[in-house]
Design a protein around this motif. Structure first.
Motif, PDB file in Angstrom:
ATOM      1  N   VAL A  16      -0.906 -27.324 -35.134  1.00 22.05           N
ATOM      2  CA  VAL A  16      -0.286 -28.640 -34.936  1.00 22.05           C
ATOM      3  C   VAL A  16       0.391 -29.086 -36.225  1.00 22.05           C
ATOM      4  N   ALA A  17       1.610 -29.596 -36.088  1.00 21.46           N
ATOM      5  CA  ALA A  17       2.368 -30.012 -37.277  1.00 21.46           C
ATOM      6  C   ALA A  17       1.847 -31.319 -37.853  1.00 21.46           C
ATOM      7  N   SER A  18       1.308 -32.196 -37.016  1.00 24.78           N
ATOM      8  CA  SER A  18       0.796 -33.492 -37.487  1.00 24.78           C
ATOM      9  C   SER A  18      -0.370 -33.273 -38.443  1.00 24.78           C
ATOM     10  N   PRO A  19      -0.459 -34.075 -39.494  1.00 31.39           N
ATOM     11  CA  PRO A  19      -1.592 -33.956 -40.422  1.00 31.39           C
ATOM     12  C   PRO A  19      -2.920 -34.153 -39.704  1.00 31.39           C
ATOM     13  N   CYS A  20      -3.897 -33.363 -40.072  1.00 29.55           N
ATOM     14  CA  CYS A  20      -5.216 -33.411 -39.421  1.00 29.55           C
ATOM     15  C   CYS A  20      -6.285 -33.656 -40.479  1.00 29.55           C
ATOM     16  N   ARG A  21      -7.031 -34.731 -40.306  1.00 30.97           N
ATOM     17  CA  ARG A  21      -8.153 -35.001 -41.205  1.00 30.97           C
ATOM     18  C   ARG A  21      -9.431 -34.627 -40.471  1.00 30.97           C
ATOM     19  N   GLN A  22     -10.168 -33.669 -40.997  1.00 24.20           N
ATOM     20  CA  GLN A  22     -11.346 -33.140 -40.311  1.00 24.20           C
ATOM     21  C   GLN A  22     -12.619 -33.776 -40.838  1.00 24.20           C
ATOM     22  N   LEU A  23     -13.514 -34.089 -39.892  1.00 27.05           N
ATOM     23  CA  LEU A  23     -14.842 -34.600 -40.232  1.00 27.05           C
ATOM     24  C   LEU A  23     -15.870 -33.694 -39.565  1.00 27.05           C
ATOM     25  N   ASN A  24     -16.636 -32.989 -40.384  1.00 26.36           N
ATOM     26  CA  ASN A  24     -17.628 -32.055 -39.850  1.00 26.36           C
ATOM     27  C   ASN A  24     -18.893 -32.806 -39.431  1.00 26.36           C
ATOM     28  N   VAL A  25     -19.329 -32.569 -38.183  1.00 30.64           N
ATOM     29  CA  VAL A  25     -20.548 -33.188 -37.654  1.00 30.64           C
ATOM     30  C   VAL A  25     -21.583 -32.083 -37.490  1.00 30.64           C
ATOM     31  N   PRO A  26     -22.503 -31.943 -38.442  1.00 31.76           N
ATOM     32  CA  PRO A  26     -23.483 -30.856 -38.367  1.00 31.76           C
ATOM     33  C   PRO A  26     -24.643 -31.197 -37.439  1.00 31.76           C
ATOM     34  N   GLU A  27     -25.488 -30.201 -37.190  1.00 32.77           N
ATOM     35  CA  GLU A  27     -26.716 -30.451 -36.452  1.00 32.77           C
ATOM     36  C   GLU A  27     -27.685 -31.214 -37.356  1.00 32.77           C
ATOM     37  N   TRP A  28     -28.839 -31.629 -36.778  1.00 32.69           N
ATOM     38  CA  TRP A  28     -29.834 -32.307 -37.592  1.00 32.69           C
ATOM     39  C   TRP A  28     -30.280 -31.384 -38.740  1.00 32.69           C
ATOM     40  N   THR A  29     -30.510 -31.959 -39.885  1.00 39.29           N
ATOM     41  CA  THR A  29     -31.149 -31.194 -40.943  1.00 39.29           C
ATOM     42  C   THR A  29     -32.626 -31.034 -40.585  1.00 39.29           C
ATOM     43  N   GLU A  30     -33.308 -30.141 -41.274  1.00 36.54           N
ATOM     44  CA  GLU A  30     -34.738 -29.962 -41.011  1.00 36.54           C
ATOM     45  C   GLU A  30     -35.501 -31.255 -41.257  1.00 36.54           C
ATOM     46  N   GLN A  31     -35.121 -31.979 -42.299  1.00 29.85           N
ATOM     47  CA  GLN A  31     -35.804 -33.237 -42.600  1.00 29.85           C
ATOM     48  C   GLN A  31     -35.558 -34.263 -41.501  1.00 29.85           C
ATOM     49  N   GLU A  32     -34.306 -34.378 -41.026  1.00 31.69           N
ATOM     50  CA  GLU A  32     -34.002 -35.339 -39.961  1.00 31.69           C
ATOM     51  C   GLU A  32     -34.779 -35.008 -38.693  1.00 31.69           C
ATOM     52  N   LEU A  33     -34.819 -33.718 -38.338  1.00 30.53           N
ATOM     53  CA  LEU A  33     -35.545 -33.323 -37.136  1.00 30.53           C
ATOM     54  C   LEU A  33     -37.039 -33.599 -37.290  1.00 30.53           C
ATOM     55  N   SER A  34     -37.579 -33.307 -38.451  1.00 40.69           N
ATOM     56  CA  SER A  34     -39.005 -33.563 -38.691  1.00 40.69           C
ATOM     57  C   SER A  34     -39.321 -35.046 -38.549  1.00 40.69           C
TER      58      SER A  34
END
Length: 842
Positions: free
Chosen positions: A400-418
């Motif tokens: 795509v020619a339009s500028p793209c700003r990406q934001l990565n959404v990861p899975e829970w970290t081990e601490q968050e899941l705990s």
């Protein structure tokens, strides 16, 4: 001082109706201005609707971000008969000079308006995209004048207004207002207020309606599934696995609140990572949320929509709001969008268009859609946000020619899941490590907690990776994670497993687990699931994960065995042929455990399939170390299948009480439903008798044969010598006599009865004792029975009483010798001195 009669009469002394008083009062006001008729209507509307109504001539704030909720309107008063040109010219003027800041045209007249004229005015307003509120003065026995109904919405405000601006008539008007309050039909003010606060009445109401619509969805998993096709409900009190993600939310808030610029934002993350949940929660938490448009990927399959993006977006805005007449709402939104295209940025409303999960529809030309939609949304002062899996997001960013700003959404970290698990009083060490890793995915965690909440498992420790994927397979379509219904999803996986086995049997060694989307119908849709990962060296090719392959093989094995049973063949023999090639790959146990799970969880499968699989699994070498808890969970759910497996093992010459089958059944006896099922089967097993005498003798085969024949004759003689009382004991339980050894059934029954209440089995124990005495085998379970009853710590006294009652008929004089031996065994088993004395006397 005037009397009440003088106050409400005309100059000739003729009494005035309260409606006449009100009408004369409004005519006496100035026609325009805040102290005139326009001001009266504005104040009544403001008070009744709870938001400011301002005359359009006083200026407009438009749709800018600081919108204070003001509704702009036009109101004109006509005293005499209303001529159509007087209104149509005004509407023509509005159409020519533009109505971008007017949503409601209030036509207030103190005379009747004919139905023909009313229809004309409504159509004229509709043509220029505004709402008409006709407040005329039509008096009849059927209804109150609409203008009078408006005043009834805020009578105190009207009293004050007349007192301030028409003091000489205020007292008379106040009395008329009081009488009107008592006479007006209560339904009429409610109906009018509903129209005034409709999204069609103003942009402010439309914006509030859109916000209310989304907040209702984001607070209910059930509603979100029905409308957005996925459980995006971070504010549902039952969504226990949701946790705020402040760092990500702060970054996304920039996209939702900052002025638009070129390009678009891309939320990228693996399937189920919570991209849409993040958007929903961030949007909801903003002090001033932008207008939101939610687009599903399937809505972009028709490329013709690209040629009318204004209509497409307007249609979504009209649909994603509280209930209105869709056609009218669509016209209003089209007018607003046109206005924003030509308005300065300061006068535009903040708008965010969210394009959800584009990877779910890989056949759509997303480059074209994103280029076009991004440009259009920017032209109306909005921003486009797209979500996709990482590999798709990267492809889009590259093309795509339009500028793209990406934001990565990861899975829970081990601490968050705990922390999430701890808040639910679940310890991390209660589950296998592979399951903990899998549960870092928010969607899989949600599925696991749903299964737990429905008590399909007693704890997360009962899960294993294949079980988690099985539940995912059955729920992914419901949550729009995969566009495959569960049955077709399972068929797709079975097809992959069959191809995998073909490759194995053909001695193929390269890329055993890699498949093209062209290979089998459904793989293209399934490729977007938790089962697959795209391979980097070839497009449209995916590798199935190890746990996914185990489940696929399990589904395939069950399907193959089910076919054998349907066609009257032995599933056990076919099972051996199926698993032989898998054994060389070192994950036979995983595939077999998956097959057991599928057979146990699918109630539609023949019970023979589950029994054969469980029995064979218990005889495997190198079973998984974490199998026990998973098996116990399945066994509690389908205890009957484990009992069937035990019977199948016995029929094949095995003794299940000393193996995994016996251990599994013993471990789930504390479950009331499982024990109820076992109780019924134990009662049946105890009443099983055998007519197969001991096949033993000397070395000489001829002599042995004679000895066996003599034992058989003795057995038959004992049967003939049974008394009527003994025959009744056997007949009452409908016991079955078979020609093979029944001791394995009895041995397993005794194992399961240990530590349980024995009194309920008293009748069956009497039958067992009589049958054992009749056969007179050298290998009876006499000692085991004595230990079972004598060491009973649950209900010894009740059991003794029950045995004495049920065995009372064995005390009758005509009872045979073997019957007396049966009674002797029963009396000895209780361990009571009195019973022992009676036994010795026999």
């Amino acid at each position: 001082m005037q009397s009440p009669a003088e106050k409400n009469s005309d100059s000739t002394g003729k009494p005035l109706d309260y409606l006449d008083v009100l009408r004369e009062g409004m005519i006496a006001l100035n026609a325009a201005g805040p102290d005139g008729f326009e001001g009266l209507v504005a104040e009544v509307l403001t008070h009744a609707c709870g938001r400011s109504f301002r005359l359009a001539a006083s200026g407009s704030q438009g749709g800018r971000d600081g919108d204070d909720g003001t509704v702009y309107f036009e109101a004109k008063r006509y005293v005499g008969d209303l001529k159509r040109p007087a209104v149509s010219d005004k509407l023509l003027e509005l159409g020519v000079r533009g109505v971008e800041h007017i949503d409601l045209f209030v036509l207030a007249v103190t005379c009747p308006v004919s139905a023909q004229h009313a229809e004309f005015y409504a159509k004229a307003c509709d043509d220029i995209g505004i709402e008409l509120l006709l407040l005329d003065w039509e008096e009849s026995s059927l209804r109150q004048p609409a203008l009078a109904v408006l005043l009834s919405l805020a009578t105190e405000v009207a009293r004050r207004f007349f007192a301030e601006n028409l003091p000489d008539k205020a007292e008379r008007i106040a009395g008329a207002l009081s009488e009107m309050e008592s006479r007006v039909d209560s339904r009429l003010p409610a109906e009018m207020l509903s129209r005034l606060t409709s999204p069609l009445a103003s942009f402010s109401y439309a914006r509030a309606s859109s916000e209310k619509w989304f907040k209702k969805i984001f607070a209910s998993v059930r509603v979100a599934r029905g409308i957005l096709h996925q459980p995006v409900a971070p504010f549902d009190s039952n969504a226990g696995n949701y946790r705020a993600r402040p760092a990500l939310a702060n970054e996304l808030a920039v996209a939702l609140t900052s002025p638009p610029d070129e390009g678009f934002w891309m939320l990228q993350g693996c399937e189920g990572a919570g991209k849409t949940w993040l958007l929903a929660s961030t949007w909801n938490e903003l002090a001033h949320s932008p207008i939101l448009v939610f687009i599903l990927p399937d809505e972009c399959r028709d490329p013709a929509r690209l040629y009318d993006l204004e209509g497409f977006v307007a249609n979504k805005l009209a649909m994603q709001s509280e209930q209105t007449i869709h056609g009218d709402a669509l016209k209003r939104w089209r007018r607003r969008l046109k206005t924003w295209e030509t308005s300065p940025q300061a006068e535009r409303a903040r708008l965010v268009v969210y394009l959800d999960g584009i990877n779910q529809s890989p056949d759509v030309n997303w480059r074209q859609w994103i280029e076009s939609l991004s440009a259009y949304v920017q032209s109306i002062g909005g921003r486009l946000i797209v979500s996709a899996r990482p590999e798709v997001a990267q492809r889009v960013a590259d093309t795509v020619a339009s500028p793209c700003r990406q934001l990565n959404v990861p899975e829970w970290t081990e601490q968050e899941l705990s922390e999430i698990l701890k808040s639910l009083e679940i310890e991390r060490n209660q589950m296998p490590p592979q399951v903990f890793v899998a549960l870092r995915n928010p969607r899989l965690l949600g599925i696991a907690l749903e299964v737990l909440d429905k008590r399909e498992i007693n704890g997360l420790e009962e899960l294993h990776p294949e079980r988690l994927l099985f539940e995912y397979m059955n729920k992914a379509c419901r949550d729009s994670a995969v566009q495959l219904e569960p049955r077709k999803f399972a068929q797709t996986l079975q097809g992959l497993a069959a191809e995998f086995m073909r490759r194995v049997n053909a001695k193929q060694t390269n890329d055993l687990d890699v498949y093209s989307t062209d290979f089998v119908a459904g793989l293209s849709a399934a490729a977007d699931s938790q089962f697959f990962q795209p391979v980097p060296w070839e497009s449209n090719h995916y590798a199935i994960h190890r746990n996914g392959l185990s489940l696929a093989l399990g589904l395939w094995i069950v399907s193959e065995l089910d076919k054998e049973v349907r066609n009257g063949r032995d599933p056990a023999e076919h099972l051996e042929r199926l698993i032989e090639p898998i054994e060389a790959l070192d994950f036979t146990a995983d595939a077999m455990l998956a097959a057991v799970m599928v057979a146990f969880l699918d109630a539609g499968k023949d019970s023979k399939v589950g029994a054969v699989l469980f029995c064979r699994y218990c005889n495997l070498q190198n079973r998984p170390s974490n199998e026990e808890v998973a098996l116990l969970g399945l066994a509690r759910r389908r205890t009957g299948l484990v009992l069937d497996a035990a019977q199948f093992a016995i029929e094949k010459g095995h003794s299940p009480d000393n193996g995994l089958i016996g251990a599994t059944l013993s471990a789930i006896r504390d479950d009331s439903q499982a024990w109820a099922t076992m109780h019924e089967r134990i009662a049946t097993w105890l009443t099983l008798r055998s007519d197969a005498v001991d096949n033993i003798g000397g070395i000489d085969q001829a002599e042995k044969k004679v000895q066996v024949q003599n034992r058989q004759k003795e057995y038959e003689e004992r049967l003939r010598n049974l008394s009527q009382a003994e025959r009744t004991i056997l007949d009452e339980v409908n016991g079955v006599c078979i020609s093979r050894d029944v001791k394995p059934y009895h041995s397993l029954a005794f194992l399961l009865m240990r530590g349980q209440s024995l009194a309920p089995f008293a009748q069956q124990m009497v039958v067992w004792s009589l049958g054992t005495s009749l056969l007179s085998s050298f290998y009876s379970l006499h000692d085991e029975f004595l230990q079972l009853v004598q060491y009973n710590t649950e209900d010894w006294e009740k059991t003794r009483g029950a045995i004495l009652r049920e065995s009372s008929r064995l005390r009758e004089p005509e009872v045979s010798e073997k019957g007396k031996w049966a009674l002797w065994r029963l009396l000895t088993s209780t361990g009571a001195l009195l019973d022992s004395a009676e036994a010795k006397a026999l």
